[in-house]
Write a protein that holds these residues in place. Structure first.
Motif, PDB file in Angstrom:
ATOM      1  N   SER A 128       0.711  -1.181  -0.057  1.00 34.60           N
ATOM      2  CA  SER A 128      -0.112   0.177   0.024  1.00 34.60           C
ATOM      3  C   SER A 128       0.946   1.283   0.125  1.00 34.60           C
ATOM      4  N   GLY A 129       0.183   2.253  -0.290  1.00 35.42           N
ATOM      5  CA  GLY A 129       0.867   3.553  -0.219  1.00 35.42           C
ATOM      6  C   GLY A 129       1.455   3.957   0.938  1.00 35.42           C
ATOM      7  N   ALA A 130       0.678   3.767   2.035  1.00 38.86           N
ATOM      8  CA  ALA A 130       1.305   4.162   3.571  1.00 38.86           C
ATOM      9  C   ALA A 130       2.602   3.162   3.793  1.00 38.86           C
ATOM     10  N   GLU A 131       2.559   1.996   3.293  1.00 41.26           N
ATOM     11  CA  GLU A 131       3.658   1.025   3.693  1.00 41.26           C
ATOM     12  C   GLU A 131       4.824   1.562   2.724  1.00 41.26           C
ATOM     13  N   GLY A 155      -0.370  17.756   3.731  1.00 41.53           N
ATOM     14  CA  GLY A 155       0.036  16.819   3.204  1.00 41.53           C
ATOM     15  C   GLY A 155      -0.651  15.477   3.701  1.00 41.53           C
ATOM     16  N   PHE A 156      -0.759  14.448   2.729  1.00 41.18           N
ATOM     17  CA  PHE A 156      -1.278  12.953   3.095  1.00 41.18           C
ATOM     18  C   PHE A 156      -0.430  11.807   2.607  1.00 41.18           C
ATOM     19  N   HIS A 157      -0.244  11.080   3.595  1.00 45.44           N
ATOM     20  CA  HIS A 157       0.844  10.109   3.175  1.00 45.44           C
ATOM     21  C   HIS A 157       0.130   8.628   3.848  1.00 45.44           C
ATOM     22  N   GLY A 158      -1.024   8.476   4.355  1.00 48.58           N
ATOM     23  CA  GLY A 158      -1.710   7.200   4.701  1.00 48.58           C
ATOM     24  C   GLY A 158      -2.124   7.198   6.046  1.00 48.58           C
ATOM     25  N   MET A 231       7.577  14.742   0.322  1.00 48.49           N
ATOM     26  CA  MET A 231       6.898  15.916  -0.461  1.00 48.49           C
ATOM     27  C   MET A 231       5.873  15.262  -1.511  1.00 48.49           C
ATOM     28  N   GLU A 232       4.640  15.814  -1.498  1.00 48.93           N
ATOM     29  CA  GLU A 232       3.974  15.617  -2.692  1.00 48.93           C
ATOM     30  C   GLU A 232       3.924  16.779  -3.503  1.00 48.93           C
ATOM     31  N   LEU A 233       4.442  16.543  -4.825  1.00 41.88           N
ATOM     32  CA  LEU A 233       4.610  17.758  -5.407  1.00 41.88           C
ATOM     33  C   LEU A 233       3.632  18.453  -5.908  1.00 41.88           C
ATOM     34  N   ALA A 264      10.105  12.201  -3.086  1.00 42.23           N
ATOM     35  CA  ALA A 264       8.848  12.541  -3.858  1.00 42.23           C
ATOM     36  C   ALA A 264       7.968  11.323  -3.543  1.00 42.23           C
ATOM     37  N   ASP A 265       6.704  11.812  -2.892  1.00 43.19           N
ATOM     38  CA  ASP A 265       5.706  10.814  -2.732  1.00 43.19           C
ATOM     39  C   ASP A 265       4.784  10.956  -4.038  1.00 43.19           C
ATOM     40  N   GLU A 266       4.787  10.037  -4.949  1.00 47.06           N
ATOM     41  CA  GLU A 266       4.102  10.188  -6.263  1.00 47.06           C
ATOM     42  C   GLU A 266       2.859   9.224  -6.310  1.00 47.06           C
ATOM     43  N   ILE A 267       2.311   8.859  -5.071  1.00 45.08           N
ATOM     44  CA  ILE A 267       1.356   7.775  -4.913  1.00 45.08           C
ATOM     45  C   ILE A 267       0.117   8.265  -5.763  1.00 45.08           C
ATOM     46  N   GLN A 268      -0.308   9.381  -5.426  1.00 46.62           N
ATOM     47  CA  GLN A 268      -1.434   9.763  -6.309  1.00 46.62           C
ATOM     48  C   GLN A 268      -1.021  10.572  -7.540  1.00 46.62           C
ATOM     49  N   THR A 269      -0.010  11.135  -7.707  1.00 46.52           N
ATOM     50  CA  THR A 269       0.733  12.002  -8.838  1.00 46.52           C
ATOM     51  C   THR A 269       1.271  10.986 -10.039  1.00 46.52           C
ATOM     52  N   ALA A 293       2.336   3.947  -5.858  1.00 51.25           N
ATOM     53  CA  ALA A 293       1.182   2.770  -5.579  1.00 51.25           C
ATOM     54  C   ALA A 293       0.237   3.275  -6.350  1.00 51.25           C
ATOM     55  N   LYS A 294      -1.100   3.112  -6.056  1.00 47.88           N
ATOM     56  CA  LYS A 294      -2.468   3.412  -6.836  1.00 47.88           C
ATOM     57  C   LYS A 294      -2.445   2.973  -8.206  1.00 47.88           C
ATOM     58  N   SER A 295      -2.378   3.797  -9.302  1.00 50.86           N
ATOM     59  CA  SER A 295      -2.195   3.538 -10.663  1.00 50.86           C
ATOM     60  C   SER A 295      -1.134   2.451 -11.079  1.00 50.86           C
TER      61      SER A 295
HETATM   62  C1  LIG Z   1       0.229  11.016  -1.708  1.00 47.86           C
HETATM   63  C2  LIG Z   1      -0.178   9.582  -1.131  1.00 47.86           C
HETATM   64  N1  LIG Z   1       0.320   8.934  -0.389  1.00 47.86           N
HETATM   65  C3  LIG Z   1       0.052   7.964   0.369  1.00 47.86           C
HETATM   66  C4  LIG Z   1      -1.274   7.430   0.395  1.00 47.86           C
HETATM   67  C5  LIG Z   1      -1.420   6.533   1.154  1.00 47.86           C
HETATM   68  O1  LIG Z   1      -1.831   5.193   0.138  1.00 47.86           O
HETATM   69  P1  LIG Z   1      -2.736   3.961   0.671  1.00 47.86           P
HETATM   70  O2  LIG Z   1      -4.241   4.171   0.989  1.00 47.86           O
HETATM   71  O3  LIG Z   1      -2.326   3.135  -0.542  1.00 47.86           O
HETATM   72  O4  LIG Z   1      -1.939   3.436   1.827  1.00 47.86           O
HETATM   73  C6  LIG Z   1      -2.037   8.212  -0.605  1.00 47.86           C
HETATM   74  C7  LIG Z   1      -3.526   7.918  -0.707  1.00 47.86           C
HETATM   75  O5  LIG Z   1      -4.264   8.464  -1.079  1.00 47.86           O
HETATM   76  C8  LIG Z   1      -1.581   9.388  -1.306  1.00 47.86           C
HETATM   77  O6  LIG Z   1      -2.607  10.105  -1.947  1.00 47.86           O
END
Ligand SMILES: Cc1ncc(COP(=O)(O)O)c(C=O)c1O
Length: 458
Positions: A128-131, A155-158, A231-233, A264-269, A293-295
């Motif tokens: 997962s993204g958080a992991e 910011g959001f990281h999980g 950072m999320e860009l 760089a947290d590119e989980i959503q970007t 992660a995600k896509s």
């Molecule tokens: C930028 C970012 N980092 C981390 C996460 C956490 O991902 P996950 O929900 O897969 O743990 C998200 C989820 O929305 C996110 O948008």
């Protein structure tokens, strides 16, 4: 009330939304699943294909949420379905730390090539993204021997403990869940629309000022004890706010000078959403570590940590990984996603879709007082709704009415933002033009209805 579609298209409304079958499943859900797991829409899904979701009552809806940015290649992309089926016929799990398999290794090789920078890299996979974010921090600490982590407001990281500590939004993500992981320091995000410093001309950033950054760190944390800046860009959950390029470049230079790693947290970007494969490319940024992660896997749970080889090799054998990380079905799906990204030129398609959506949002902003800001990179476009354009007071209620009106008419739409007042579009990047336009038309009707509701309240 059942809404008739105003023009022929893919939306088909057969019952009110939610219909009886959706309501029945949601009632069972409420009795079996805790309320802490949110139900953003009240519909039960029976099938999803491309950008279209069919609910349990046979209603066909357009999906502008994409499973929260997970299906950039669309629901059930044929290449993904075929790859997962073929892998399932071979094996579903052996545990990568126990026995090696090719889809994992090939995916690591491809991510090492695809992510920004031509330097030697390593990738490992998690669920997962958080992991992924937690693991990026582990690796950064192991490499630098430092403990502090700098993150951003909004910011959001999980939702795991360290990811929660790095996350800024208190409700619903943090309230009541502390204590949080220590050694996390938060600095302001360059959120121009809500900036309290003296405004500069459009495109310039008042926070891209070296003295300001020095003072900020002097009051917050010794840069020499910081392992990484995460950072999320472009903020995702925080409201689709892209950071100005001059700020990112200055911050990256500051980090380099102080031996701080840039994560760089590119989980959503990631994966085409911003019109390039990764948002870093908009900034000419080569991060030390990138989390995705995600896509990545078109709907299967998978996340990756990719980084400089010397950094990634700092963790001792056995320190990274897990039972399911890099599951073979998910790896095979991800390889098919990467093929589709290239073959179907998905980032290019995102630029085009983003221009179309952004232009429509700007037209609405000219004719309605409630849209305070329209912004975003590529197809990661959001609009911020306000109760008053002068005070910029966030209007969460109006946002909620717009989402509800869209859903009643057959459009799944999501909000974002620390104040819950940003409409974000995360439609699959493979959405056909006519379907994108149909979704926008529905959004326009719902917006006008929601705005009319606000006038009545005044
Ligand atoms: C930028 C970012 N980092 C981390 C996460 C956490 O991902 P996950 O929900 O897969 O743990 C998200 C989820 O929305 C996110 O948008």
């Amino acid at each position: 009330m059942i809404f008739e579609a105003t023009m022929p298209g893919v939306i088909q409304i057969r019952t009110e939304i939610p219909g009886p079958k959706s309501r029945a499943l949601l009632a069972r859900r409420a009795a079996a699943v805790p309320r802490g797991v949110p139900a953003v829409t009240p519909i039960a899904v029976a099938h999803a294909e491309g950008a279209v979701v069919t609910d349990a009552d046979g209603n066909r809806l357009i999906d502008f949420g994409g499973g929260i940015g997970v299906v950039n290649t669309g629901h059930r992309h044929p290449g993904v379905v075929e790859a997962v089926r073929a892998q399932l016929d071979r094996f579903a799990h052996v545990c990568f730390p126990v026995s090696t398999y090719e889809p994992y290794v090939e995916l690591a090789e491809r991510l090492n090539r695809l992510t920004p920078g031509t330097h030697d890299k390593r990738t490992f996979l998690v669920n997962s993204g958080a992991e992924a974010v937690e693991n990026a921090v582990k690796v950064a600490r192991a490499f630098t021997g430092r403990s502090a982590i700098v993150c951003f407001e909004h910011g959001f990281h999980g939702r795991t403990n360290l990811a929660m500590a790095l996350t800024s939004k208190v409700m619903p993500y943090k309230k009541g869940f502390g204590p949080f992981a220590p050694e996390v320091y938060r600095i302001p995000y360059p959120y121009c629309y809500r900036c309290e410093r003296a405004p500069l001309p459009a495109g310039r950033c008042c926070m891209a000022d070296r003295d300001h950054l020095e003072r900020l760190f002097a009051a917050t944390v010794d840069p020499e004890s910081v392992a990484a800046i995460v950072m999320e860009l472009e903020l995702g959950e925080g409201g689709f706010v892209p950071a100005p390029a001059e700020y990112v470049q200055m911050l990256a230079a500051f980090a380099r000078e102080h031996g701080i790693l840039f994560v760089a947290d590119e989980i959503q970007t990631g994966f085409g959403r911003t019109g390039t494969m990764f948002a870093c490319e908009h900034y000419g940024l080569t991060p030390d570590i990138i989390t995705t992660a995600k896509s990545l896997a078109g709907g299967l749970p998978l996340a990756a940590v990719t980084g400089r080889a010397d950094v990634m090799e700092a963790a001792q054998p056995g320190g990274l990984g897990g039972t399911y990380g890099g599951n073979p079905l998910a790896c095979s799906a991800a390889l098919a996603v990467l093929d589709a990204m290239e073959r179907e030129r998905i980032p290019e398609r995102a630029r085009w879709a983003g221009e179309r959506v952004g232009a429509q949002f700007r037209r609405w902003a000219e004719s309605t007082w409630c849209i305070g800001d329209v912004r975003g990179l590529g197809a990661m476009i959001g609009m911020e709704l306000v109760a008053d354009p002068v005070s910029r007071a966030p209007d969460k209620e109006l946002t909620g009415r717009l989402l509800a009106g869209a859903l009643r008419r057959g459009l799944i739409l999501l909000s974002a933002g620390t104040y819950g007042n940003v409409i974000r579009v995360l439609a699959p990047l493979t959405t056909e033009d006519a379907v994108l336009d149909e979704g926008l038309a529905v959004m326009g009707e719902a917006l006008m209805e929601a705005v009319a509701g606000s006038r009545q309240r005044l």
